[in-house]
Scaffold this motif. Structure first.
Motif, mmCIF file in Angstrom:
data_model
loop_
_atom_site.group_PDB
_atom_site.id
_atom_site.type_symbol
_atom_site.label_atom_id
_atom_site.label_comp_id
_atom_site.label_asym_id
_atom_site.label_seq_id
_atom_site.Cartn_x
_atom_site.Cartn_y
_atom_site.Cartn_z
ATOM 1 N N GLY A 22 68.528 -15.724 17.182
ATOM 2 C CA GLY A 22 67.745 -16.631 18.014
ATOM 3 C C GLY A 22 66.271 -16.631 17.651
ATOM 4 O O GLY A 22 65.628 -17.680 17.592
ATOM 5 N N ARG A 25 65.724 -18.567 14.376
ATOM 6 C CA ARG A 25 65.797 -20.017 14.540
ATOM 7 C C ARG A 25 64.526 -20.562 15.202
ATOM 8 O O ARG A 25 64.017 -21.608 14.806
ATOM 9 N N LEU A 26 64.016 -19.858 16.211
ATOM 10 C CA LEU A 26 62.775 -20.311 16.845
ATOM 11 C C LEU A 26 61.592 -20.174 15.890
ATOM 12 O O LEU A 26 60.710 -21.033 15.855
ATOM 13 N N ARG A 40 69.418 -27.327 19.879
ATOM 14 C CA ARG A 40 69.455 -26.123 19.052
ATOM 15 C C ARG A 40 68.363 -25.137 19.467
ATOM 16 O O ARG A 40 68.560 -23.927 19.396
ATOM 17 N N SER A 44 69.095 -21.449 20.780
ATOM 18 C CA SER A 44 68.434 -20.288 20.189
ATOM 19 C C SER A 44 67.807 -19.402 21.261
ATOM 20 O O SER A 44 67.917 -18.175 21.206
#
Length: 64
Positions: A22, A25-26, A40, A44
């Protein structure tokens, strides 16, 4: 009703994996400027929250 116990080793691996995925992705969206759909980003953040929850459940509980 019996309380399910989580395997501490497997739980730790899962918590680190969820939080790491997570966070990556951020970071890819906000740090590297990668375009990503809103769902998404929410997913995340959900991975991070669930990873923190798993980590919290692994902490030993004290009887008060």
């Amino acid at each position: 009703m019996a309380v399910r116990k989580r395997n501490p080793i497997l739980g730790s691996i899962m918590a680190v994996a969820f939080i790491g995925f997570g966070a990556y992705r951020l970071y890819a969206h906000y740090g590297l400027g990668e375009e990503m759909a809103s769902w998404r980003l929410v997913l995340s953040a959900g991975f991070i929250v669930y990873g923190l929850y798993i980590a919290y459940t692994l902490l030993p509980k004290k009887d008060v």
